[in-house]
Design a protein around this motif. Sequence first.
Motif: not given
Length: 279
Positions: A97, A100, A105-106, A131
């Motif tokens: 988090s 992010l 975005r990852d 995720q």
Amino acid sequence: MAFRIAQISDTHLSPQHPEFTANFDVLAVHLRASAPDLVVNTGDLSAHGELARDDLVFAREKHEALGLAWVAIPGNHDVGNDPQLNGPTPADAERLSRWLGIIGRDHFRRDVPGWRLIGLNTLITGTDLPQNEDQFQFLQESLETAAGRAIGLFIHKPLCEETVAEADTTYWAVQPEPRRRILNLLARHPAAFIASGHVHQWRDRGTVEGLRQVWAPAAAFMVGDTWQHPVGEKPVGYVEHLLHEDGRHECRLVRPEGMVRNDLGLMPGIYPAMRSIAA
Ligand SMILES: [Fe+2]
Ligand SMILES: [Fe+2]
């Protein structure tokens, strides 16, 4: 005209480490002059993002200041490492988090002429975070809807070191179980190349076991042979990828003049002390 990507990696940026910032600044001047269509950072943007916000904020500012289109996927120093390694900073919800919230975005998908580019956060593939499953869904959908486009895959750790059959839990590659899942998806929709970072070594063996894996060197530092086995070469620099609309792919190592080949083994205090591999 081919679409030109500058794959940079392992920039390990931090306000605390001016040697790494200096290399990034030289690289930034070079990239602005070269003007690639896209800069992709394959992880370890920050030196200690797995511990605190500051380095991730700094890394974001430095990437924004490039003035170029860029995307990034996280490395173990950005979101923590594979939990299977039982280290002090496993990838978890809090670390993800933080990334992010600061970087964005990852994982990513981007279509360019003739190609679909896919970037994945492989550091969560060994976790039970929701995720993780979402990302496998994303990968499957991205491959199934590529509609004939060639696939270029970007990940932080190489998919494997020597062979996809290796079964060890290792610091250096994607862990065996998520590797198997990724390979199962790629079996039906092969990637033209898989570009990674993390090892801080440049290696392009061509196609082995049906996979074209390209390892980018680090921008920040290499690790001398006293501390790390040489598998490829250990320059600092980046990889330029040329994506032709007909699906052909070329890549080459670029070593911008002025980037310093820092040896982490000779820079105590940045990371926990390394042991000599001869010991
Ligand atoms: Fe790294
Ligand atoms: Fe890494």
